[in-house]
Design a protein around this motif. Structure first.
Motif, short mmCIF file in Angstrom:
data_model
loop_
_atom_site.label_atom_id
_atom_site.label_comp_id
_atom_site.label_asym_id
_atom_site.label_seq_id
_atom_site.Cartn_x
_atom_site.Cartn_y
_atom_site.Cartn_z
N ARG A 199 0.70 -1.34 0.15
CA ARG A 199 0.07 0.03 0.02
C ARG A 199 0.88 1.12 0.11
NH1 ARG A 199 -5.00 -1.55 4.26
NH2 ARG A 199 -5.77 -3.31 3.07
N GLU A 252 -7.53 3.51 4.77
CA GLU A 252 -6.84 3.10 5.96
C GLU A 252 -5.52 2.23 5.59
OE1 GLU A 252 -7.29 0.87 10.43
OE2 GLU A 252 -8.78 1.28 9.03
N GLY A 253 -4.29 2.48 6.07
CA GLY A 253 -3.09 1.59 5.68
C GLY A 253 -2.17 1.98 4.70
N TYR A 254 -2.73 2.99 3.82
CA TYR A 254 -1.98 3.58 2.75
C TYR A 254 -1.00 4.45 2.98
CZ TYR A 254 -4.71 1.06 -0.97
OH TYR A 254 -5.21 0.13 -1.50
#
Length: 598
Positions: A199, A252-254
């Motif tokens: 990501r 979320e998480g990128y």
């Protein structure tokens, strides 16, 4: 026809008896020679059939002596790679040492493939060694990045690019297409997997663009591997654009996506494929191949369109898109007219470059200028291009000038107004009419006048007549729409009740009938061949208006007006054109002249 099996057996038995007789005679001759003290003749120890079989066995590589050893060697090489993995798992080698050893091991066998490919009899082994090296290197990068997290996305992108560069060098130097295909698929797949898995989008996008630069600058013959890399680069940039243009923010998480970096990579994609192709054409007169003709529009759509989307969402200035598009358009025009037209004369490349240049110029101006400014600039650009077309007698520039004027009419609202006047309800179309609408109409009229500056061409081809025909069709359609709107406005202000659809339909049919008669008269009077089809097109539009609107909503009074006007046009238009449907002016017409060059 097949032979009888009985005859074949009989002939075989007879041949065997003859051989026995010959063997007995040879034996008698040998005994007589020994009795007289002569040396016996040296006879071959093998029969011809036996010798042929031996030579075939020596020349043709057998499974036991060729493929099986290569397969065994490949398994041994893969086993060596697993040995490094085992040493790392047992902590005999540190993690970084195991990674370095595995990559060095893959590089060794890639170098071995390069050396073996010099010998024709070892080329199969060279391909297997190369495939084995790539099969070790790319999975090692994937596993250490996604599973063990020992490599960052940036490091993974660098190693994937380096691994691809090594495979590209060997496949290009030794002409190994199988290795080139495998290298492109593994590199593109690995980069996309790491991009999605981590990501962290930008490092792997940069790696794929670097891989695109490498393969476009080195191996121009490998169309398949180049297409794989181009598709992967498009996907990587598209993912960045989609994620960065989310109005609710990053998922979320990128990893963070700086706006400047996303726009930079989006603009780098068309620069890589369109700009570099134009540069190569300018330097080496190299024509565009089929892959670039397909990839260039995709790169423009993903790159320029994606950058415009991201800048629009973040409400940032769009001048970078305009600047990039203007530079690329200038490069395409230079490549088309300065090189392709004068040196290589490659028609497909010429039209591809000029089409890309028009699209780039229009899109670039549209992203920078507001609607009013865009209409003015496109109109002025269309007139300038038509002046250059008359100066240099270039047919392509005439098409482009008409296209710029049509784009100006669309940006100025003239085409939507004409649509309302001729197709939808002209009663509600008065308020969009502004000074800009009449400016666009004036630009169309001036453009058509520039197209008429050349002498009439009695023997002109259809292609030569298309630019003035398209300009006249656009001008007359827009003018007819404005006239229909004005007449509907007058009818609505009359003492009688406001205009309804029946009166609107009658007004529209009257306008189309008058346009057909006027176009036919002008075509004959001024010997303009391009106006003849437009007169019949106006008649066809009038017939459609009568059938679709007048007959369905008309009243007796409106039907009388519509049918009388359209019937008059049906009578007058063919009579005006007479026998001059081919567009040949009469002998005493001073407008006739010798054909001019395109």
């Amino acid at each position: 026809m097949a032979r009888d099996p009985v005859d074949v057996d009989t002939q075989t038995a007879a041949l065997a008896r003859r051989l026995d007789e010959l063997a007995a005679r040879v034996l008698v001759l040998e005994r007589q020679a020994s009795a007289h003290g002569l040396a016996a003749p040296v006879l071959p120890t093998t029969t011809p059939a036996t010798e042929i079989q031996a030579r075939l066995a020596a020349d043709a590589p057998s499974v036991s002596s060729g493929l099986l050893p290569l397969a065994g060697r490949t398994l041994v090489v893969l086993g060596g790679a697993l040995l490094f993995r085992a040493l790392t798992d047992e902590n005999i080698l540190p993690a970084w040492g195991g990674i370095a050893a595995g990559l060095a091991y893959a590089a060794f066998w890639l170098r071995r493939a390069d050396a073996d490919a010099l010998r024709p009899e070892a080329r199969v082994g060279a391909v297997l060694h190369g495939l084995t090296a790539l099969g070790i290197g790319y999975p090692l990068i994937l596993e250490t990045t996604l599973r063990f997290h020992l490599l960052s996305p940036s490091q993974a992108g660098l190693l994937i690019t380096a691994c691809f560069a090594g495979g590209l060098l060997v496949s290009e130097r030794r002409d190994l297409p199988t290795l080139a295909w495998a290298n492109a698929m593994l590199a593109a797949g690995s980069a996309l997997v790491v991009q999605v898995g981590t990501r962290d989008l930008l490092p792997l996008t940069a790696g794929l663009l670097a891989i695109g630069v490498l393969i476009e600058s080195r191996d121009r013959r490998a169309a398949g591997p180049r297409a794989i890399v181009a598709i992967a680069a498009n996907l990587a940039v598209a993912v960045c654009v989609i994620v960065a243009s989310r109005r609710e923010g990053l998922p979320e998480g990128y990893a963070p996506l700086p706006l400047a970096s996303v726009v930079f990579f989006a603009l780098l994609l068309p620069t890589l494929y369109v700009g570099r192709a134009a540069l190569r054409t300018l330097r080496e007169a190299e024509p565009l191949d089929a892959l670039l003709m397909l990839q260039a529009p995709m790169a423009l759509l993903v790159g320029l369109g994606g950058a415009a989307r991201v800048l629009s969402v973040h409400e940032a200035p769009s001048w970078p898109i305009g600047a990039a598009a203007a530079l690329l358009a200038l490069g395409c025009y230079l490549a088309a007219f300065a090189v392709v037209d004068r040196r290589s004369h490659h028609a497909a490349t010429f039209y591809a470059y000029t089409t890309l240049a028009f699209l780039l110029a229009t899109v670039g101006l549209g992203t920078v200028l507001a609607r009013e400014g865009l209409a003015v600039v496109l109109g002025a650009l269309g007139l300038l291009v038509l002046m250059l077309a008359n100066l240099y007698k270039r047919q392509t520039l005439r098409f482009h000038g008409v296209a710029y004027l049509a784009a100006s009419a669309a940006a100025g609202g003239l085409l939507p107004v004409a649509w309302n006047g001729l197709v939808t309800d002209p009663r509600a179309a008065w308020h969009p009419i502004t000074g800009l609408t009449f400016w666009a109409l004036l630009m169309l009229a001036l453009g058509y006048a520039l197209l008429l500056r050349r002498d009439p061409e009695p023997a002109a081809s259809v292609t030569a007549l298309l630019p003035p025909m398209l300009a006249a069709a656009t001008l007359l359609t827009c003018a007819s729409g404005l006239v229909a709107i004005g007449l509907a406005r007058v009818v609505a202000l009359a003492p009688s009740p406001g205009a309804d659809l029946a009166e609107v339909g009658a007004v529209r049919t009257v306008v189309m009938a008058a346009a057909a008669i006027g176009i036919a008269w002008a075509g004959v009077r001024f010997a303009r061949r391009e106006l003849v089809p437009l007169a019949y097109a106006a008649l066809a539009a009038g017939a459609l208006s009568v059938l679709v609107q007048n007959l369905s909503v008309g009243r007796p009074a409106t039907l009388f007006a519509a049918l009388a006007a359209y019937g008059s046009a049906l009578v007058a238009t063919p009579r005006l054109l007479g026998g001059r449907l081919a567009g040949t002016p009469p002998a005493n017409d001073p407008g006739g002249g010798p054909p001019q060059g395109a």
